[in-house]
Design a protein around this motif. Structure first.
Motif, PDB file in Angstrom:
ATOM      1  N   LYS A  29       0.847  -1.191   0.000  1.00 22.77           N
ATOM      2  CA  LYS A  29       0.000   0.000   0.000  1.00 22.77           C
ATOM      3  C   LYS A  29       0.883   1.240   0.000  1.00 22.77           C
ATOM      4  CE  LYS A  29      -3.577   2.294   2.875  1.00 22.77           C
ATOM      5  NZ  LYS A  29      -4.669   2.349   1.875  1.00 22.77           N
ATOM      6  N   ALA A  30       0.509   2.247  -0.801  1.00 19.28           N
ATOM      7  CA  ALA A  30       1.197   3.539  -0.786  1.00 19.28           C
ATOM      8  C   ALA A  30       0.484   4.465   0.180  1.00 19.28           C
ATOM      9  CB  ALA A  30       1.221   4.149  -2.180  1.00 19.28           C
ATOM     10  N   MET A  31       1.263   5.286   0.888  1.00 16.30           N
ATOM     11  CA  MET A  31       0.683   6.230   1.836  1.00 16.30           C
ATOM     12  C   MET A  31       1.731   7.270   2.205  1.00 16.30           C
ATOM     13  SD  MET A  31       0.464   3.434   4.955  1.00 16.30           S
ATOM     14  CE  MET A  31      -0.717   4.389   5.884  1.00 16.30           C
ATOM     15  N   ASP A 105      -1.756   9.423  -5.370  1.00 19.03           N
ATOM     16  CA  ASP A 105      -1.980  10.678  -4.669  1.00 19.03           C
ATOM     17  C   ASP A 105      -0.653  11.415  -4.566  1.00 19.03           C
ATOM     18  OD1 ASP A 105      -2.286  12.565  -2.301  1.00 19.03           O
ATOM     19  OD2 ASP A 105      -4.314  11.774  -2.405  1.00 19.03           O
ATOM     20  N   THR A 106      -0.688  12.718  -4.765  1.00 15.37           N
ATOM     21  CA  THR A 106       0.558  13.498  -4.748  1.00 15.37           C
ATOM     22  C   THR A 106       1.228  13.493  -3.371  1.00 15.37           C
ATOM     23  OG1 THR A 106      -0.718  15.523  -4.288  1.00 15.37           O
ATOM     24  CG2 THR A 106      -0.212  15.016  -6.594  1.00 15.37           C
ATOM     25  N   LYS A 107       0.495  13.154  -2.318  1.00 12.43           N
ATOM     26  CA  LYS A 107       1.063  13.133  -0.968  1.00 12.43           C
ATOM     27  C   LYS A 107       1.778  11.825  -0.652  1.00 12.43           C
ATOM     28  CE  LYS A 107      -2.378  16.293   1.018  1.00 12.43           C
ATOM     29  NZ  LYS A 107      -3.453  16.428   2.062  1.00 12.43           N
ATOM     30  N   TYR A 108       1.558  10.807  -1.453  1.00 10.76           N
ATOM     31  CA  TYR A 108       2.142   9.510  -1.150  1.00 10.76           C
ATOM     32  C   TYR A 108       3.651   9.527  -1.399  1.00 10.76           C
ATOM     33  CZ  TYR A 108      -2.557   7.441  -0.901  1.00 10.76           C
ATOM     34  OH  TYR A 108      -3.849   7.131  -0.543  1.00 10.76           O
ATOM     35  N   ASP A 109       4.409   9.057  -0.407  1.00  7.36           N
ATOM     36  CA  ASP A 109       5.866   9.020  -0.541  1.00  7.36           C
ATOM     37  C   ASP A 109       6.466   7.726  -0.002  1.00  7.36           C
ATOM     38  OD1 ASP A 109       5.419   9.364   2.161  1.00  7.36           O
ATOM     39  OD2 ASP A 109       6.431  11.301   2.315  1.00  7.36           O
ATOM     40  N   THR A 110       5.603   6.779   0.368  1.00  6.35           N
ATOM     41  CA  THR A 110       6.061   5.565   1.031  1.00  6.35           C
ATOM     42  C   THR A 110       5.206   4.378   0.590  1.00  6.35           C
ATOM     43  OG1 THR A 110       6.768   6.812   2.975  1.00  6.35           O
ATOM     44  CG2 THR A 110       6.382   4.458   3.290  1.00  6.35           C
TER      45      THR A 110
END
Length: 211
Positions: A29-31, A105-110
């Motif tokens: 999962k990306a988050m 989502d542009t906020k996802y970095d992990t």
């Protein structure tokens, strides 16, 4: 291990309803990293309703038809939705590409990995019970990207219970989603209010695999 096969073909095992058993051995999962760390350290989990995603202004995560199932037989549409409110936690099957997930989502970095989806589901269920929520047993499965597909009558009649919860449009196929669904039986929860839980440390269940 007792296996109960429902009329719609799903299997109930250890209090969890499966569209297919066994579940995948892992999910990804990306988050955002801050929430990934809180998940691992404290078990911070948010469940959102299907209506939340219907109204979400995000081309990837939002879907105005979320939870509204549709199939066609000889051109005639068969539609279904849920009377109960459904809350979900969404991951992806382990062969999904990281760039695809991070682009949702542009906020996802992990990207995280859930190494035991079955145990993860059980801990969410226990946290719901501990907070006195009234939910049916969890129902989990892969998303079918078959909304509005033409099928025969046998296919219509063989759909799993709540198949609308596990159906999306073909445009979302790249997401390769696997979903944990929780059905509210209280009829008192609000559509736009998420459920925030603390399921306990997930150091044994969740790994940070890309930042």
């Amino acid at each position: 291990m007792e296996i109960i096969i429902t009329l719609s073909g799903t299997k109930i095992i250890e209090g969890i309803e499966f569209n297919a058993f066994p579940p995948p051995s892992t999910l990804i999962k990306a988050m955002e990293k801050q929430w990934a760390e809180k998940l691992i350290e404290n078990g911070t989990v948010r469940l959102n309703s299907l209506e939340f995603y219907q109204n979400l202004e995000n081309d990837e995560l939002g879907d105005s038809t979320e939870g509204l199932g549709e199939l066609k037989s000889k051109g005639h549409p068969y539609n279904v939705s849920s009377v109960n409110k459904i809350f979900v936690w969404c991951g992806a099957l382990p062969d999904t590409s990281f760039p695809t997930l991070l682009s949702l989502d542009t906020k996802y970095d992990t990207v995280i990995r859930v190494v035991n989806p079955l145990e993860f589901t059980k801990r969410i269920e226990l946290a719901l019970i501990d907070k006195d929520y009234s939910f049916a047993h969890p129902h989990i499965g892969s998303i079918n990207y078959s909304r509005s597909d033409e099928v025969d009558m046998k296919s219509v009649q063989s759909q799993f219970f709540h198949w609308n919860v596990f159906q999306k449009r073909k445009k979302y196929t790249h997401q390769n989603e696997y979903r944990l669904a929780f059905t509210d039986t209280s009829f008192t929860l609000e559509n736009d209010e998420p459920i925030d839980l603390e399921i306990g440390s997930c150091l044994d269940l969740v790994q940070l695999i890309k930042t």
